[in-house]
Design a protein around this motif. Structure first.
Motif, PDB file in Angstrom:
ATOM      1  N   LEU A   1       0.824  -1.216   0.000  1.00  0.00           N
ATOM      2  CA  LEU A   1       0.000   0.000   0.000  1.00  0.00           C
ATOM      3  C   LEU A   1       0.851   1.255   0.000  1.00  0.00           C
ATOM      4  O   LEU A   1       0.409   2.313  -0.461  1.00  0.00           O
ATOM      5  CB  LEU A   1      -0.929   0.004   1.220  1.00  0.00           C
ATOM      6  N   LEU A   2       2.077   1.158   0.497  1.00  0.00           N
ATOM      7  CA  LEU A   2       2.976   2.313   0.515  1.00  0.00           C
ATOM      8  C   LEU A   2       3.855   2.380  -0.728  1.00  0.00           C
ATOM      9  O   LEU A   2       4.649   3.316  -0.869  1.00  0.00           O
ATOM     10  CB  LEU A   2       3.845   2.278   1.773  1.00  0.00           C
ATOM     11  N   SER A   3       3.723   1.392  -1.585  1.00  0.00           N
ATOM     12  CA  SER A   3       4.416   1.365  -2.884  1.00  0.00           C
ATOM     13  C   SER A   3       5.936   1.426  -2.772  1.00  0.00           C
ATOM     14  O   SER A   3       6.603   1.992  -3.641  1.00  0.00           O
ATOM     15  CB  SER A   3       3.919   2.518  -3.782  1.00  0.00           C
ATOM     16  N   ARG A   4       6.476   0.835  -1.718  1.00  0.00           N
ATOM     17  CA  ARG A   4       7.929   0.825  -1.566  1.00  0.00           C
ATOM     18  C   ARG A   4       8.347  -0.273  -0.602  1.00  0.00           C
ATOM     19  O   ARG A   4       7.530  -0.782   0.183  1.00  0.00           O
ATOM     20  CB  ARG A   4       8.433   2.170  -1.029  1.00  0.00           C
ATOM     21  N   ALA A   5       9.617  -0.605  -0.666  1.00  0.00           N
ATOM     22  CA  ALA A   5      10.198  -1.528   0.314  1.00  0.00           C
ATOM     23  C   ALA A   5      10.649  -0.741   1.546  1.00  0.00           C
ATOM     24  O   ALA A   5      10.767   0.488   1.511  1.00  0.00           O
ATOM     25  CB  ALA A   5      11.382  -2.263  -0.307  1.00  0.00           C
ATOM     26  N   ALA A   6      10.895  -1.471   2.638  1.00  0.00           N
ATOM     27  CA  ALA A   6      11.324  -0.840   3.886  1.00  0.00           C
ATOM     28  C   ALA A   6      12.835  -0.794   3.982  1.00  0.00           C
ATOM     29  O   ALA A   6      13.550  -1.552   3.329  1.00  0.00           O
ATOM     30  CB  ALA A   6      10.767  -1.617   5.079  1.00  0.00           C
ATOM     31  N   GLN A   7      13.315   0.094   4.827  1.00  0.00           N
ATOM     32  CA  GLN A   7      14.710   0.105   5.235  1.00  0.00           C
ATOM     33  C   GLN A   7      14.847  -0.732   6.511  1.00  0.00           C
ATOM     34  O   GLN A   7      13.906  -0.805   7.316  1.00  0.00           O
ATOM     35  CB  GLN A   7      15.187   1.537   5.499  1.00  0.00           C
ATOM     36  N   PRO A   8      15.989  -1.367   6.738  1.00  0.00           N
ATOM     37  CA  PRO A   8      16.166  -2.165   7.952  1.00  0.00           C
ATOM     38  C   PRO A   8      15.865  -1.387   9.234  1.00  0.00           C
ATOM     39  O   PRO A   8      15.337  -1.950  10.203  1.00  0.00           O
ATOM     40  CB  PRO A   8      17.636  -2.587   7.888  1.00  0.00           C
ATOM     41  N   SER A   9      16.182  -0.111   9.254  1.00  0.00           N
ATOM     42  CA  SER A   9      15.958   0.699  10.454  1.00  0.00           C
ATOM     43  C   SER A   9      14.482   0.785  10.823  1.00  0.00           C
ATOM     44  O   SER A   9      14.131   0.919  12.007  1.00  0.00           O
ATOM     45  CB  SER A   9      16.530   2.105  10.265  1.00  0.00           C
ATOM     46  N   GLU A  10      13.605   0.698   9.822  1.00  0.00           N
ATOM     47  CA  GLU A  10      12.167   0.787  10.106  1.00  0.00           C
ATOM     48  C   GLU A  10      11.676  -0.449  10.855  1.00  0.00           C
ATOM     49  O   GLU A  10      10.747  -0.361  11.663  1.00  0.00           O
ATOM     50  CB  GLU A  10      11.397   0.978   8.802  1.00  0.00           C
TER      51      GLU A  10
END
Length: 244
Positions: free
Chosen positions: A205-214
């Motif tokens: 839904l956010l149209s992106r992958a996450a960063q490890p920090s998240e």
């Protein structure tokens, strides 16, 4: 440091902490004041994580072990000693046609992603329960919640980890040990194929992958007193992918 140090006096073992989510988690726990036991297989990378934590005023040490080897897993338990927080993060993924997965890789996948967390909990959780406190956090995946083509075996390991989370909460939480899991979505880590992660991220839904920090920030919350009433939960951190 301006970070609230709400984990002062706490020891935390983070498996697979020399890169990716594990590295971010170890560094975040260190910022919160935990004494971090950084686990990995690569001494140079693990030592670099320790250096980062100590450079920011934290405490950390490195222990090397291949968790697919039962003897080395036992060695990690011995060297870590009793801990307050266990983060089961180590593991790896395999995606591809079902017929292409050989038996040796299948066995290694389950040894790393299922057997190692199981026996680490078996070794460390009873001591936590005996003293009436502790926290276990398992890094699961949205792959264990939804069907992904080519992800049958990997998804099975992560679904198993989520199931063990609930069972361990039922077993150990009455004695004061909280057990939770984070079902992470696609995360941009060095060990993952970037094109696959980006493609999976585009489907959220956010149209992106996450960063490890998240993911690490959620993990630090679960380890903290702020999550004192949270146990048996499998928390989705997947950009909303499993909501649709």
């Amino acid at each position: 440091m301006n970070q609230q140090r709400d984990l002062e006096g706490i020891s935390a073992l983070v498996t697979g902490a020399s890169s990716g989510i594990g590295q971010a988690a170890a560094e975040e726990l260190g910022r919160h004041g935990a004494e971090v036991i950084v686990h990995g297989r690569d001494v140079a990378r693990g030592s670099a994580v320790v250096d980062t934590i100590t450079a920011e005023g934290g405490k950390a040490r490195f222990v090397a072990a291949d968790l697919t080897d039962p003897n080395q897993l036992d060695g990690l338990v011995d060297q870590a000693g009793p801990v307050d927080v266990l983060v089961n993060n180590a593991g790896f993924s395999w995606f591809g046609p079902t017929g292409d997965l050989d038996v040796a890789t299948f066995d290694r996948l389950f040894a790393a992603n299922v057997r190692a967390p199981y026996f680490l909990v078996a070794a460390l959780a009873p001591t936590m329960a005996a003293r009436g406190s502790g926290c276990i956090i398992n890094v699961a995946s949205m792959a264990g919640q939804i069907g992904l083509a080519g992800g049958a075996a990997y998804g099975a390991t992560k679904a198993t980890l989520a199931a063990m989370t609930r069972a361990w909460a039922a077993e150990f939480s009455p004695s004061g040990v909280r057990v939770n899991a984070i079902a992470a979505g696609p995360v941009l880590t060095p060990g993952a194929a970037p094109e696959r992660i980006e493609a999976l991220g585009a489907m959220t839904l956010l149209s992106r992958a996450a960063q490890p920090s998240e993911i690490a920030e959620i993990l630090a919350f679960l380890a903290s007193p702020k999550a004192s009433y949270v146990t048996g939960a499998v928390i989705a951190a997947d950009g909303g992918r499993t909501a649709i």
